[in-house]
Every structure is written in structure tokens, then in C-alpha cells.
Design a protein around this motif. Structure first.
Motif, PDB file in Angstrom:
ATOM      1  N   ILE A 185      -4.778  12.622  -1.977  1.00  0.00           N
ATOM      2  CA  ILE A 185      -5.073  12.290  -0.583  1.00  0.00           C
ATOM      3  C   ILE A 185      -5.979  11.069  -0.579  1.00  0.00           C
ATOM      4  O   ILE A 185      -7.067  11.094  -1.144  1.00  0.00           O
ATOM      5  CB  ILE A 185      -5.741  13.458   0.144  1.00  0.00           C
ATOM      6  N   ALA A 186      -5.513   9.981   0.029  1.00  0.00           N
ATOM      7  CA  ALA A 186      -6.313   8.766   0.181  1.00  0.00           C
ATOM      8  C   ALA A 186      -6.926   8.758   1.572  1.00  0.00           C
ATOM      9  O   ALA A 186      -6.258   9.092   2.557  1.00  0.00           O
ATOM     10  CB  ALA A 186      -5.458   7.528  -0.027  1.00  0.00           C
ATOM     11  N   THR A 187      -8.182   8.378   1.667  1.00  0.00           N
ATOM     12  CA  THR A 187      -8.899   8.359   2.939  1.00  0.00           C
ATOM     13  C   THR A 187      -9.492   6.980   3.168  1.00  0.00           C
ATOM     14  O   THR A 187     -10.106   6.402   2.259  1.00  0.00           O
ATOM     15  CB  THR A 187     -10.013   9.413   2.963  1.00  0.00           C
ATOM     16  N   ALA A 188      -9.302   6.454   4.384  1.00  0.00           N
ATOM     17  CA  ALA A 188      -9.825   5.130   4.734  1.00  0.00           C
ATOM     18  C   ALA A 188     -11.075   5.286   5.601  1.00  0.00           C
ATOM     19  O   ALA A 188     -11.236   6.283   6.324  1.00  0.00           O
ATOM     20  CB  ALA A 188      -8.775   4.313   5.469  1.00  0.00           C
ATOM     21  N   THR A 189     -11.959   4.308   5.536  1.00  0.00           N
ATOM     22  CA  THR A 189     -13.176   4.290   6.346  1.00  0.00           C
ATOM     23  C   THR A 189     -13.400   2.882   6.882  1.00  0.00           C
ATOM     24  O   THR A 189     -12.820   1.913   6.382  1.00  0.00           O
ATOM     25  CB  THR A 189     -14.401   4.714   5.514  1.00  0.00           C
ATOM     26  N   GLY A 190     -14.287   2.772   7.880  1.00  0.00           N
ATOM     27  CA  GLY A 190     -14.708   1.467   8.377  1.00  0.00           C
ATOM     28  C   GLY A 190     -13.989   0.990   9.610  1.00  0.00           C
ATOM     29  O   GLY A 190     -14.282  -0.092  10.117  1.00  0.00           O
ATOM     30  N   ALA A 191     -13.019   1.762  10.150  1.00  0.00           N
ATOM     31  CA  ALA A 191     -12.280   1.336  11.342  1.00  0.00           C
ATOM     32  C   ALA A 191     -12.258   2.478  12.356  1.00  0.00           C
ATOM     33  O   ALA A 191     -12.757   3.580  12.102  1.00  0.00           O
ATOM     34  CB  ALA A 191     -10.868   0.894  10.974  1.00  0.00           C
ATOM     35  N   ASN A 192     -11.641   2.200  13.514  1.00  0.00           N
ATOM     36  CA  ASN A 192     -11.521   3.215  14.565  1.00  0.00           C
ATOM     37  C   ASN A 192     -10.182   3.945  14.521  1.00  0.00           C
ATOM     38  O   ASN A 192     -10.087   5.094  14.943  1.00  0.00           O
ATOM     39  CB  ASN A 192     -11.709   2.580  15.945  1.00  0.00           C
ATOM     40  N   SER A 193      -9.138   3.259  14.068  1.00  0.00           N
ATOM     41  CA  SER A 193      -7.815   3.882  13.985  1.00  0.00           C
ATOM     42  C   SER A 193      -7.093   3.359  12.753  1.00  0.00           C
ATOM     43  O   SER A 193      -7.391   2.267  12.243  1.00  0.00           O
ATOM     44  CB  SER A 193      -6.996   3.604  15.247  1.00  0.00           C
ATOM     45  N   TYR A 194      -6.097   4.166  12.263  1.00  0.00           N
ATOM     46  CA  TYR A 194      -5.424   3.847  11.013  1.00  0.00           C
ATOM     47  C   TYR A 194      -3.937   4.166  11.122  1.00  0.00           C
ATOM     48  O   TYR A 194      -3.530   5.128  11.797  1.00  0.00           O
ATOM     49  CB  TYR A 194      -6.016   4.652   9.852  1.00  0.00           C
ATOM     50  N   GLU A 195      -3.112   3.360  10.425  1.00  0.00           N
ATOM     51  CA  GLU A 195      -1.687   3.635  10.267  1.00  0.00           C
ATOM     52  C   GLU A 195      -1.304   3.339   8.825  1.00  0.00           C
ATOM     53  O   GLU A 195      -1.628   2.279   8.285  1.00  0.00           O
ATOM     54  CB  GLU A 195      -0.853   2.778  11.229  1.00  0.00           C
ATOM     55  N   TRP A 196      -0.609   4.302   8.186  1.00  0.00           N
ATOM     56  CA  TRP A 196      -0.215   4.187   6.789  1.00  0.00           C
ATOM     57  C   TRP A 196       1.310   4.005   6.718  1.00  0.00           C
ATOM     58  O   TRP A 196       2.059   4.769   7.335  1.00  0.00           O
ATOM     59  CB  TRP A 196      -0.607   5.429   5.995  1.00  0.00           C
ATOM     60  N   TYR A 197       1.777   3.003   5.975  1.00  0.00           N
ATOM     61  CA  TYR A 197       3.211   2.709   5.860  1.00  0.00           C
ATOM     62  C   TYR A 197       3.602   2.631   4.386  1.00  0.00           C
ATOM     63  O   TYR A 197       2.817   2.167   3.535  1.00  0.00           O
ATOM     64  CB  TYR A 197       3.544   1.377   6.522  1.00  0.00           C
ATOM     65  N   ASP A 198       4.876   3.065   4.096  1.00  0.00           N
ATOM     66  CA  ASP A 198       5.398   2.859   2.748  1.00  0.00           C
ATOM     67  C   ASP A 198       6.131   1.528   2.697  1.00  0.00           C
ATOM     68  O   ASP A 198       6.107   0.743   3.665  1.00  0.00           O
ATOM     69  CB  ASP A 198       6.293   4.024   2.330  1.00  0.00           C
ATOM     70  N   ALA A 199       6.793   1.237   1.547  1.00  0.00           N
ATOM     71  CA  ALA A 199       7.453  -0.050   1.364  1.00  0.00           C
ATOM     72  C   ALA A 199       8.598  -0.260   2.344  1.00  0.00           C
ATOM     73  O   ALA A 199       8.973  -1.402   2.645  1.00  0.00           O
ATOM     74  CB  ALA A 199       7.958  -0.180  -0.074  1.00  0.00           C
ATOM     75  N   ALA A 200       9.164   0.837   2.872  1.00  0.00           N
ATOM     76  CA  ALA A 200      10.261   0.729   3.849  1.00  0.00           C
ATOM     77  C   ALA A 200       9.732   0.631   5.270  1.00  0.00           C
ATOM     78  O   ALA A 200      10.504   0.727   6.221  1.00  0.00           O
ATOM     79  CB  ALA A 200      11.190   1.937   3.719  1.00  0.00           C
ATOM     80  N   ASN A 201       8.411   0.460   5.415  1.00  0.00           N
ATOM     81  CA  ASN A 201       7.763   0.338   6.716  1.00  0.00           C
ATOM     82  C   ASN A 201       7.869   1.624   7.534  1.00  0.00           C
ATOM     83  O   ASN A 201       7.888   1.599   8.762  1.00  0.00           O
ATOM     84  CB  ASN A 201       8.334  -0.837   7.511  1.00  0.00           C
ATOM     85  N   THR A 202       7.929   2.753   6.834  1.00  0.00           N
ATOM     86  CA  THR A 202       7.964   4.044   7.503  1.00  0.00           C
ATOM     87  C   THR A 202       6.535   4.529   7.722  1.00  0.00           C
ATOM     88  O   THR A 202       5.726   4.530   6.788  1.00  0.00           O
ATOM     89  CB  THR A 202       8.728   5.074   6.653  1.00  0.00           C
TER      90      THR A 202
END
Length: 749
Positions: free
Chosen positions: A608-625
Motif C-alpha cells: 500500500i503506497a500512501t501520498a502526503t502533502g496535497a488535498n486530493s489524489y488520483e492514482w493511474y496505471d500505465a493504461a491511464n486507468t
């Protein structure tokens, strides 16, 4: 025996591959070198640094082979005892990897103090350390002026540099002009003999001549020039000096008393004191002193000091001598009094005299019959009382009270002021009060009669020239913007009416003016809007940026410029400022993924990867999914991914990759028998199919059979011929800088 040549060849190849035959570097201990910046200088033997000079060199030599290109040589210093448990770095060189003889330049830190310091040099690639150097005296001379010593660091150096001490009592000599004195070691001497004490204070119990210097070692102490003044300490016996009880302790102006020491006729020097002031001596055999009551200021505490051969200097306890029958006089009433029509005033004198007589004066002339402690007056003038003591042991001169000015005013003046500090539009409350009342005499002189008449006036406050009903005290409290205006105070006393100076009052209105922003960061193509919930219709308002008024006349301000913003409005004549909103450039430096941008996970598992430092997040794979729109995402497949993080309307794209962690080591046995199991030499993903990695395979004769960048896990090919059943090969896995793995491969057929 026929295999012996092959064994030797194999052993030779392995030794070459592992570097066994390569001779290692030798780092020699550093030695002192001369200073190239000082002409005619030679190598130093001891380092005596100071604020005026602090530059030294050591020579360092080492022997090949060459060190690695990224190597650094580091010059280190031991502690004062030669211990390298916590070495101190003095210098480092990253550009001397091809020079076998060079010099390090270094300076001494201010806490370097000792005779056993040693040097050594350490290299980082390879990691080697030289033997320690010889021991050297090294001192930073932080103080290099003559020291001053005194008893108990009082700063008082005795006359002639001699201290006489009674009855063997010890004293302490201590430095009093050395900053941070406890950071140094000292050498104390008694009549030229070195003592054991090394602090800046010395307990002295023997007679002798004492001096001290800072101990900067054998080589540096003399050049530091810290030798102190000399104090001669002499121990003698106490004589028990005192003053015999005098015949009287009080004197009239016509009297005298002789003070007598209890020791006389010994040839000693006598010094007489009144308090701390010498009044006589030092004089031989002057064992008496006469106090004259007719001398002004004779009163005081008298003592005597004796000194002489074979005794210590000592001073007696004091004896008090005062004036007989002395008394005081005091004026009780105010210094300035005003006579109003039909009124009179009372003056009063007070005294400590036991049997006083009084005589009152007006304008310097005695008033007939006025011999009481109080006087009632109805005539202007300057009054005082003269008081005479008629009892007691002495005939004393008369004493007069302070003068009282009594005036018949032609006018009264009234002034008002704010209580405390006041500024328009800065306070929500203030109090006005009577500041001063002056009586104006016929000569137009003004006499302050505030204390006398303040409570006698009838007052009336007025706002903007109109009297305010009910406000008739000498103070006025204002606490509302409805109270804003100009105030005056009218005071009436008998036939006099006084109107004060005007005072302006502008209290700050209560306000909850606030502004809000659609965001606090701007970026290319993105701005923010500032607005307030306060209705600005019909109001005088202005937007401010960094304290400067903007030209915008809109109730909502849109901006793409960084700065500190406020809204200012005017209410009841006072400016009102909103809260501050700080707009800054979009800063993506705080946006991060906790696992980094190159994530490695075990094959078949997930992270599980977790991001910090922003208000909102979107995670995409190489197919832009879209995989997740929260701060976390579960990753289980290799590949390239993208995180899009947003702060307000500004977004930031952060690419990252996921790869599987190798779960096996480089194999050393394969079975090339065509059964499809372990037929090929399969190496970990870290090394295979990597264009930065070169794989080299040698046969038993040291000949290359494979040299491939981006090895595809495809050796041996099906057409490869083997000369024996269990044949040994040798491999190296390298990148551009170094060999990552090396070893043997046994091919079983």
C-alpha cells in the motif's frame, strides 16, 4: 597429475578476478610541514594558534595502487590524550587521488588545549586509516593579555601589591579580567615555585609572592604574554584593635570628644575613618582622634586601622558619634494654597523638638502673636514657621519649615487629558479626567492648586459643545462608538467658571470583518478569489496587497499574484482591517509517496503506497486507468504508474514505478540436459534484461564465451558444445563502475 596445469590456470584466473594479487595502498602518518604563506618558514613543532594567526599544514604521503575515483582523504585529530575514539575532522581532499605526496591545510578550534594531540589520515574508497602521528602540543590562545589577580576577584589590587592577613586565616586570590576564565588551565607560582593548583582561583595559607599565567603548554605559554601582577601575601598576628568607649556619643556644637584606641605606644601607624572616608593618617603613634561638634558633618561611624612590622593590618569596629538634641521641622499643608472670596486657609508646622517654640512669618516678616503650631490666613503671601528647641543639652539654632505660597486668584484654569495612552481608532474604551487646575495671580503667574481644589469644583461634561445630563464628576468613561466626538469639562467654584481644553475621542468600532480565499496557492493558469461575507454595499472599502492599496473597486478580488492580502473598510471615521490571507506560489516539494518513486515488492504480493502533502489524489496505471482517488493505493503488478496530486486548483504529476524484488541469488549450477528444467542460467531481475549491466562468462582457459549487455537469461544456447560432463565456467556481472557479482557456474550434463 595431468590436471595440475588446468588447476593452476583456474586458480590464477580466480585470483585475478578477485584481485588477490593487487597490492593495497599504504597511508603514512602525517607530519608537520612549513607554511607556504610565510616566507622563510620551517615545519612547525608546536601549534600556538590565536585570533591573529591560525593556519597550519601537515604533509601526507601514500603509496599506490590508485584509490577509487570517488575517494576522499580525511585528516583527523585525536583528543588531547591521543585517543581517536571521537576524532575531530580537520580537512578533507577529494582532488588528490593521483597525488602520492601533498599537504593538508587546517586551523585549530578554540577549545584545542593540550600536549598529546595526534593526527591520522583516513581514505574512504578503499576504507583505510593511517597509523597515528607523533604527539604534538597544540593550543588555541584565546586570551593573550596580562592577567590581573585580586582577593576574591574583587578587582581591587592592594596598595603596593601587599596583602596582610591576620591569624593564619586563608584568603583566595583569583583572576578578575579573564573572560570565560574557567575554560583555561593555569600555572600558579609562590615566590617562583610552581604550585599544583590549575584553576583560576588559589587558596593562600602561606606568606609569599604570588602570580599566575594561563598554561598553554611548554611551547606556547611564554608567547601568550598572560603573566599576571604579583601580590605579596604576609601573615601576621592580630592585635585586637578597638576603640575605647568614648565619654559621650552625642555632641553639641560647642563640644568635642576624643576617641582613643585600646593599643598605643608601639610605634604602629594609625589611620582614622569616618565611614569609608579617611579623616586622619596614617600617622605613627596617632592612637587618638578628636571629634569636633562645631565642624559641619562631624556625625558618623568612626573606626581606626593599625599596621606595622610583625603585625597584620586590621581595622576596629566603628563607634557612632551624633549631634545632641537635633530635631526636624516639617510643613504639613500643601505648598500652594488659593484664597477664595469669603474663605480662609490653615497652615500647619510639625517638629520633633522636645520643647519647641513657634513663630510664623509672612513675606519674611514675623507675624505678631502667631506662635502656635497652626496659622489661619486670609491674606495672600509667602508663609513659613520658624521653630526653636528650648530644652535639651544644647543651644541650637532655629529651623524654618518650607514656604507656603498663598494666592488670591484673578482666574482659575482647568485642563483635562486621557487616562493612560490613547490613539484615535486604536482603543475601544478611554477615560477622560481632570489633569491640572491652575490659579492665576495678579501678576499672571500660574500656581498648580490641583490637590487643593480638585474636590471643591462642581463639574459638567459637554460633547460637541452640548452639556451631557448627569455627567458631573471629575472623570468620564467612554466605551462606545456612539460616544465619539469632542469633549470639554466646565468647572464652577464660587465666582469662578473654568472651561477646559477640548479632547477628541474616536473609539474603534467592533468588527468581525473577515475575508476568505478559494485557495492559498497560485500556479500557471490558476488564480484565487478573495471575498467577505460582510455586505460592502454603500461602504468605503479598499483591497490591500502587502500593505499597498489596490485599484480594484470590486467586492470580490481575483488574483494570481503572491502576497499578503487584507480588506480595509471605513466605519465611524476609523479604518477597519480584516484578517490577513497569504497567497503563495504552488509548492510541490511537500508532495511525496511514502514508498518512494521506485517501489520494489515481492512477486505475488502487494504493497500500500500512501501520498502526503496535497488535498486530493488520483492514482493511474500505465493504461491511464484510475486505480484510487484517496491518499492510498494498493499495488501488486510491475509497471509504470502516475500520481496526480492537487492543492486547491493546482495539480502536480508524480510518476513512479513498481518492480518485483528478486527472490533468489545468482545460481552456480545448471543442468543443460534438454529436459526443460534448469537448462538455462537464470539470474535475478536486478541484473537481467538491464541495459546498464554487462554479463561476462569465461571457460576454464579464461576465454570469453559470453559478453552481453542486457543479458536475456538465455545461456547456454542449445547449440553450445561442452567438452566434459561437469564443466566449470566463471562469470562477472558488472556495471560501468564496478563488479557487482562474480563466481563459478557448474554445467552438469
Amino acid at each position: 597429475m595431468k590436471s595440475t596445469p588446468n588447476f593452476i590456470a583456474i586458480l590464477t584466473l580466480l585470483l585475478c578476478l578477485t584481485g588477490t594479487f593487487v597490492r593495497s595502498q599504504v597511508l603514512n602518518p602525517p607530519t608537520p610541514a612549513d607554511n607556504p604563506n610565510l616566507p622563510g618558514n620551517s615545519a612547525w613543532t608546536a601549534a600556538c594558534a590565536s585570533a591573529d594567526f591560525n593556519e597550519y599544514f601537515v604533509n601526507f604521503t601514500w603509496s599506490p595502487p590508485l584509490v577509487q575515483a570517488n575517494n576522499e582523504f580525511i585528516l583527523e585529530l585525536s583528543d588531547a590524550n591521543g585517543d581517536f575514539g571521537s576524532p575531530r575532522e580537520l580537512a578533507r581532499a577529494a582532488d588528490k587521488n593521483t597525488e602520492f605526496d601533498f599537504e593538508f591545510r587546517f586551523t585549530l578550534a578554540t577549545d584545542i588545549q593540550g600536549d598529546g594531540y595526534r593526527f591520522r589520515v583516513r581514505s574512504t574508497s578503499p576504507e583505510l586509516t593511517s597509523d597515528p602521528s607523533a604527539a604534538y602540543s597544540m593550543y588555541f590562545i584565546g586570551y593573550n593579555d596580562p592577567i590581573l589577580i585580586s582577593q576574591d576577584a574583587s578587582g581591587v589590587i592592594p596598595p603596593g601589591g601587599v596583602l596582610e592577613v591576620c591569624d593564619g586565616s586563608g584568603i583566595t586570590l583569583e583572576t578578575h579580567n579573564v573572560p570565560n576564565a574557567d575554560t583555561y588551565s593555569y600555572s600558579w607560582y609562590r615566590s617562583g615555585t610552581l604550585l599544583a593548583e590549575t584553576s583560576n582561583a588559589l587558596n593562600v595559607t602561606q606568606s609569599g609572592m604570588y602570580f599566575v599565567e594561563i598554561d598553554y603548554g611548554v611551547n606556547c605559554s611564554g608567547s601568550a604574554n598572560t603573566l599576571s601582577n604579583t601580590i605579596e601575601v604576609s601573615f601576621g598576628s592580630s592585635q585586637g584593635i578597638s576603640i575605647n568607649p568614648p565619654t559621650t556619643n552625642t555632641l553639641c556644637a560647642t563640644e568635642m570628644v576624643t576617641l582613643e584606641a585600646n593599643i598605643s605606644g608601639m610605634g604602629y601607624l594609625y589611620t582614622w575613618f569616618n565611614g569609608g572616608t579617611i579623616v586622619s593618617g596614617p600617622t605613627a603613634d596617632a592612637s587618638t582622634y578628636t571629634v569636633d561638634g562645631s565642624v559641619s558633618g562631624f556625625e558618623g561611624e568612626y573606626s581606626v586601622r593599625i599596621e606595622g612590622p610583625g603585625i597584620c593590618a586590621e581595622q576596629s569596629d566603628s563607634v557612632s558619634i551624633g549631634a545632641a538634641g537635633d530635631y526636624t521641622v516639617t510643613r504639613v499643608n500643601e505648598p500652594n494654597l488659593v484664597l477664595l472670596p469669603g474663605r480662609n486657609e490653615t497652615l500647619t508646622a510639625s517638629t520633633t523638638a522636645a520643647s519647641p517654640t513657634f513663630q510664623w512669618f509672612r513675606d519674611g516678616t514675623a507675624i505678631s502673636g502667631e506662635t502656635a503650631a497652626s496659622l489661619t490666613v486670609d491674606t495672600p503671601g509667602t508663609y513659613y514657621a520658624e521653630i526653636t528647641e528650648t530644652g535639651g543639652p544644647c543651644t541650637l539654632p532655629a529651623k524654618s519649615t518650607e514656604e507656603t505660597l498663598v494666592v488670591l486668584p484673578t482666574d482659575l484654569e482647568l485642563s483635562i487629558d486621557y487616562v493612560g495612552t490613547y490613539s484615535d481608532c486604536a482603543a475601544s474604551e478611554t477615560t477622560l479626567t481632570v489633569l491640572q487646575i491652575n490659579a492665576v495671580d495678579p501678576n499672571n503667574n500660574r500656581i498648580d492648586v490641583t490637590a487643593t481644589l480638585r474636590n471643591d469644583f462642581t463639574y459638567q461634561w459637554a460633547k460637541d459643545g452640548i452639556a451631557i445630563p448627569g455627567l458631573t464628576s471629575d472623570q468620564l468613561v467612554l466605551n462606545s462608538v456612539d460616544d465619539n466626538g469632542f469633549y470639554t469639562l466646565e468647572g464652577v467654584l464660587e465666582s469662578f467658571t473654568a472651561t477646559s481644553n477640548p479632547l477628541s475621542v474616536r473609539l474603534a468600532p467592533e468588527s468581525n470583518l473577515t475575508i476568505e480565499a478559494t485557495g492559498l496557492q497560485v500556479c500557471e493558469g490558476v488564480s484565487v478569489s478573495l471575498s467577505t461575507s460582510t455586505d460592502l454595499t454603500g461602504m468605503d472599502f479598499a483591497w490591500r496587497k502587502d500593505g499597498v492599496e489596490l485599484s480594484s473597486a470590486e467586492s470580490t478580488l481575483t488574483t494570481d499574484e503572491i502576497g499578503t492580502y487584507q480588506l480595509a473598510i471605513s466605519a465611524d471615521g476609523c479604518p477597519i482591517l480584516s484578517n490577513e490571507v497569504v497567497i503563495s506560489n504552488f509548492d510541490a516539494s511537500g508532495i511525496a509517496i511514502d514508498l518512494g518513486d521506485s517501489i520494489v515488492i515481492p512477486s505475488g504480493s502487494s504493497e500500500i503506497a500512501t501520498a502526503t502533502g496535497a488535498n486530493s489524489y488520483e492514482w493511474y496505471d500505465a493504461a491511464n486507468t484510475l486505480l484510487s482517488n484517496t491518499e492510498s493505493v494498493t499495488l501488486s503488478e510491475e509497471g509504470n504508474y502516475t500520481l496526480v496530486a492537487a492543492v486547491g486548483s493546482c495539480s502536480f504529476t508524480l510518476p513512479f514505478s513498481v518492480s518485483f524484488r528478486d527472490s533468489f541469488e545468482v545460481p552456480n549450477v545448471i543442468t543443460a540436459n534438454g529436459d526443460g528444467i534448469n537448462d538455462l542460467w537464470i539470474i535475478p531481475n536486478t541484473f537481467s534484461r538491464n541495459n546498464d549491466i554487462t554479463v561476462i562468462i569465461y571457460n576454464e582457459q579464461g576465454e570469453e564465451v559470453l559478453n552481453e549487455v542486457g543479458y536475456q537469461n538465455n545461456w547456454p544456447a542449445s547449440s553450445t558444445a561442452f567438452t566434459k560432463r561437469n564443466q566449470i565456467f566463471y562469470y562477472k556481472i558488472r556495471n560501468a563502475q564496478e563488479t557487482l557479482r562474480q563466481g563459478t557456474i557448474t554445467v552438469i550434463r
